[in-house]
Design a protein around this motif. Structure first.
Motif, PDB file in Angstrom:
ATOM      1  N   LEU A 298     -97.199  80.424 -46.149  1.00  0.00           N
ATOM      2  CA  LEU A 298     -96.492  80.099 -46.768  1.00  0.00           C
ATOM      3  C   LEU A 298     -95.869  78.663 -47.581  1.00  0.00           C
ATOM      4  O   LEU A 298     -95.851  78.181 -46.526  1.00  0.00           O
ATOM      5  CB  LEU A 298     -95.141  81.242 -45.657  1.00  0.00           C
ATOM      6  N   TYR A 299     -96.001  79.093 -49.163  1.00  0.00           N
ATOM      7  CA  TYR A 299     -95.461  78.057 -49.637  1.00  0.00           C
ATOM      8  C   TYR A 299     -94.632  78.092 -50.495  1.00  0.00           C
ATOM      9  O   TYR A 299     -94.108  78.722 -51.079  1.00  0.00           O
ATOM     10  CB  TYR A 299     -96.637  77.457 -51.099  1.00  0.00           C
ATOM     11  N   GLY A 300     -92.935  77.407 -50.010  1.00  0.00           N
ATOM     12  CA  GLY A 300     -91.764  77.358 -50.793  1.00  0.00           C
ATOM     13  C   GLY A 300     -91.094  76.198 -51.448  1.00  0.00           C
ATOM     14  O   GLY A 300     -92.234  75.249 -51.962  1.00  0.00           O
ATOM     15  N   THR A 301     -90.425  76.621 -51.766  1.00  0.00           N
ATOM     16  CA  THR A 301     -89.380  75.516 -52.874  1.00  0.00           C
ATOM     17  C   THR A 301     -89.371  73.988 -52.151  1.00  0.00           C
ATOM     18  O   THR A 301     -89.184  73.223 -52.806  1.00  0.00           O
ATOM     19  CB  THR A 301     -88.105  76.107 -53.467  1.00  0.00           C
ATOM     20  N   TYR A 327     -92.880  83.697 -38.728  1.00  0.00           N
ATOM     21  CA  TYR A 327     -91.507  82.972 -38.374  1.00  0.00           C
ATOM     22  C   TYR A 327     -91.687  81.614 -38.726  1.00  0.00           C
ATOM     23  O   TYR A 327     -92.724  80.497 -37.795  1.00  0.00           O
ATOM     24  CB  TYR A 327     -90.686  82.987 -37.107  1.00  0.00           C
ATOM     25  N   THR A 328     -90.871  80.656 -39.055  1.00  0.00           N
ATOM     26  CA  THR A 328     -90.889  79.332 -39.529  1.00  0.00           C
ATOM     27  C   THR A 328     -89.612  79.056 -38.640  1.00  0.00           C
ATOM     28  O   THR A 328     -88.983  79.158 -38.357  1.00  0.00           O
ATOM     29  CB  THR A 328     -91.542  78.928 -40.813  1.00  0.00           C
ATOM     30  N   GLU A 329     -90.305  77.236 -38.103  1.00  0.00           N
ATOM     31  CA  GLU A 329     -89.077  76.594 -38.234  1.00  0.00           C
ATOM     32  C   GLU A 329     -88.379  75.625 -38.901  1.00  0.00           C
ATOM     33  O   GLU A 329     -87.351  75.497 -39.193  1.00  0.00           O
ATOM     34  CB  GLU A 329     -90.010  75.405 -36.956  1.00  0.00           C
ATOM     35  N   GLU A 330     -89.285  75.891 -40.468  1.00  0.00           N
ATOM     36  CA  GLU A 330     -88.609  75.106 -41.620  1.00  0.00           C
ATOM     37  C   GLU A 330     -88.254  75.864 -42.485  1.00  0.00           C
ATOM     38  O   GLU A 330     -88.051  77.259 -42.030  1.00  0.00           O
ATOM     39  CB  GLU A 330     -89.634  74.123 -42.522  1.00  0.00           C
ATOM     40  N   ASP A 331     -86.682  75.770 -43.422  1.00  0.00           N
ATOM     41  CA  ASP A 331     -86.581  76.474 -44.184  1.00  0.00           C
ATOM     42  C   ASP A 331     -87.216  76.109 -45.165  1.00  0.00           C
ATOM     43  O   ASP A 331     -87.090  75.389 -45.853  1.00  0.00           O
ATOM     44  CB  ASP A 331     -84.846  75.605 -44.452  1.00  0.00           C
ATOM     45  N   LEU A 332     -88.040  77.221 -45.852  1.00  0.00           N
ATOM     46  CA  LEU A 332     -88.698  76.834 -46.887  1.00  0.00           C
ATOM     47  C   LEU A 332     -88.206  76.821 -48.075  1.00  0.00           C
ATOM     48  O   LEU A 332     -89.305  76.322 -49.038  1.00  0.00           O
ATOM     49  CB  LEU A 332     -90.398  77.742 -46.669  1.00  0.00           C
ATOM     50  N   GLY A 333     -86.961  77.423 -48.165  1.00  0.00           N
ATOM     51  CA  GLY A 333     -86.497  77.624 -49.682  1.00  0.00           C
ATOM     52  C   GLY A 333     -86.838  78.567 -50.302  1.00  0.00           C
ATOM     53  O   GLY A 333     -87.231  80.403 -49.366  1.00  0.00           O
ATOM     54  N   ASP A 334     -87.282  79.325 -51.146  1.00  0.00           N
ATOM     55  CA  ASP A 334     -87.372  80.624 -51.753  1.00  0.00           C
ATOM     56  C   ASP A 334     -89.194  80.361 -52.122  1.00  0.00           C
ATOM     57  O   ASP A 334     -89.642  79.195 -52.475  1.00  0.00           O
ATOM     58  CB  ASP A 334     -87.173  80.265 -53.442  1.00  0.00           C
TER      59      ASP A 334
END
Length: 426
Positions: A298-301, A327-334
């Motif tokens: 997943l790629y986020g802002t 689920y991811t451990e980081e907040d990927l943003g949008d």
């Protein structure tokens, strides 16, 4: 077990102790002086419950004991009748000593609630027993806490609404008894180990985490079973179906016992970010069974995720919508784009067996290839729904060892050319 004990009692000469009426069972019905002397055995008084006010952040500090009915220790210990008051209630113990989690919880409360009264309910002598005996002691300990609270309510400016009972393991039962016996309604009762079905020690750390990392609350989701949760189906917050856990949990009116699930990191902060992924898989040439091993990135802002496996809870459905939890451990943003990868051939015995079984079940001449046009994503934490379309709409084919890219093409799950919801196998 109770029936067995009762049966043994009926055959014992000491059954009379239950009613206090002597029943002579000696030969020929004669009273036995020895028996009459021995049967009156004074009951040993149970150790009192201690209420220790933690007055220092140093875990080695002995604190200050409060005494029921005595106002002077309240003043000497610095008990603030207008502040919040927390009663921490430990559970059954094998060592007869406080465990490390208790000191961590005290420290976290002191950090989060400055000026609050933090009272450790010490019933170690009653808890350091056979488990069955410790269980039988919980009612009396709960009554002692209720008596202390009733006495404190006689103090001006003390409010039962400011009281929070925190019970761990058998301490959860103690807290429940205290809440039933006290005159009035306690502000809050938290049975830590009953909030989530997990190891007791883990439950305490989750509660401590909710105090220390209040800006990173962990969310749990109501679900009927773990398989549905692993498929990502339960990431809904409608009608109180989700809640933050630990100290930050919101009160709900739902009185039914419900199962709540969540994923966590290995250490604090435990919060992760849950996503449901719905992938409609088409197969134009292959009608046999397939067990593809998919991964997504997943790629986020804010950041990009690691390569995440899509766990296959059940056989993948061809020409149907399949749903997964990641689920991811980081907040990927949008989220902006997704890379889907079909793992190539592996040398592991398990994957070799999967390939062999897939080969044996496929019709002759069929190929391992699938078409995926779009991926729908729902965030558990934000409840946002997004649709990601294949980067190249003319090429939606994927085979082992290949990848497809998907870009966000719509907010929400309905596409413009869809007039009615697609029938999906969930």
């Amino acid at each position: 077990m109770r029936n067995t004990v009762l049966q043994l009692c009926l055959w014992s000469a000491y059954c009379c102790f239950a009613t206090g009426d002597p029943i002579p069972l000696g030969p020929e019905g004669r009273l036995q002086d020895e028996f009459n002397k021995s049967r009156v055995v004074p009951t040993a008084a149970k150790p009192p419950v201690r209420f220790n006010l933690r007055t220092s952040e140093d875990p080695e500090h002995e604190g200050c004991d409060l005494s029921l009915g005595r106002s002077q220790p309240l003043e000497d210990c610095g008990f603030n009748v207008t502040a919040k008051t927390f009663f921490i209630i430990h559970g059954w113990t094998m060592s007869g000593m406080f465990e490390n989690w208790l000191y961590k919880l005290v420290s976290a409360l002191q950090m989060r609630e400055k000026g609050a009264n933090i009272v450790v309910v010490d019933w170690l002598p009653l808890a350091h027993q056979l488990y069955v005996d410790a269980v039988n002691n919980t009612r009396g300990v709960g009554l002692s806490i209720a008596q202390m609270l009733d006495w404190l309510q006689g103090k001006e400016d003390f409010s039962l609404g400011n009281v929070h009972l925190i019970g761990y393991s058998l301490g959860a039962h103690v807290a429940g008894y205290a809440g039933n016996f006290v005159k009035g309604t306690v502000g809050r009762i938290t049975a830590i180990a009953e909030v989530l079905k997990c190891e007791h020690e883990r439950a305490v750390h989750l509660f401590v985490d909710s105090l220390v990392n209040q800006d990173k609350p962990s969310f749990a989701f109501q679900c009927t079973d773990s398989n549905r949760f692993k498929k990502g189906i339960c990431l809904s917050c409608r009608k109180n179906r989700c809640n933050s856990i630990g100290y930050n949990a919101k009160k709900t009116r739902n009185k039914r016992n419900s199962k709540m699930y969540l994923k966590t990191r290995a250490g604090m902060p435990f919060r992760v970010y849950h996503y449901q992924m719905k992938i409609h898989v088409f197969s134009y040439k292959n009608m046999g069974e397939m067990e593809p091993t998919f991964y997504v990135t997943l790629y986020g802002t804010n950041a990009d995720s690691q390569v995440l496996p899509l766990e296959m809870v059940e056989q993948i459905g061809l020409n149907a919508t399949n749903t997964f939890l990641v689920y991811t451990e980081e907040d990927l943003g949008d989220l902006l784009k997704i890379r889907l990868t079909w793992e190539g051939k592996s040398q592991s015995w398990y994957n070799l067996w999967k390939e062999l079984r897939s080969y044996l079940t496929q019709p002759r001449g069929s190929k391992q290839e699938l078409h995926i046009r779009r991926i729908r994503v729902k965030s558990g934490e934000t409840q946002q729904k997004l649709t990601f379309c294949a980067e190249d709409l003319e090429n939606t084919l994927i085979s082992p060892g290949q990848e497809l890219w998907f870009h966000k093409c719509r907010d929400g799950w309905r596409m413009k050319n869809e007039t009615s919801p697609t029938v999906e196998h969930l």
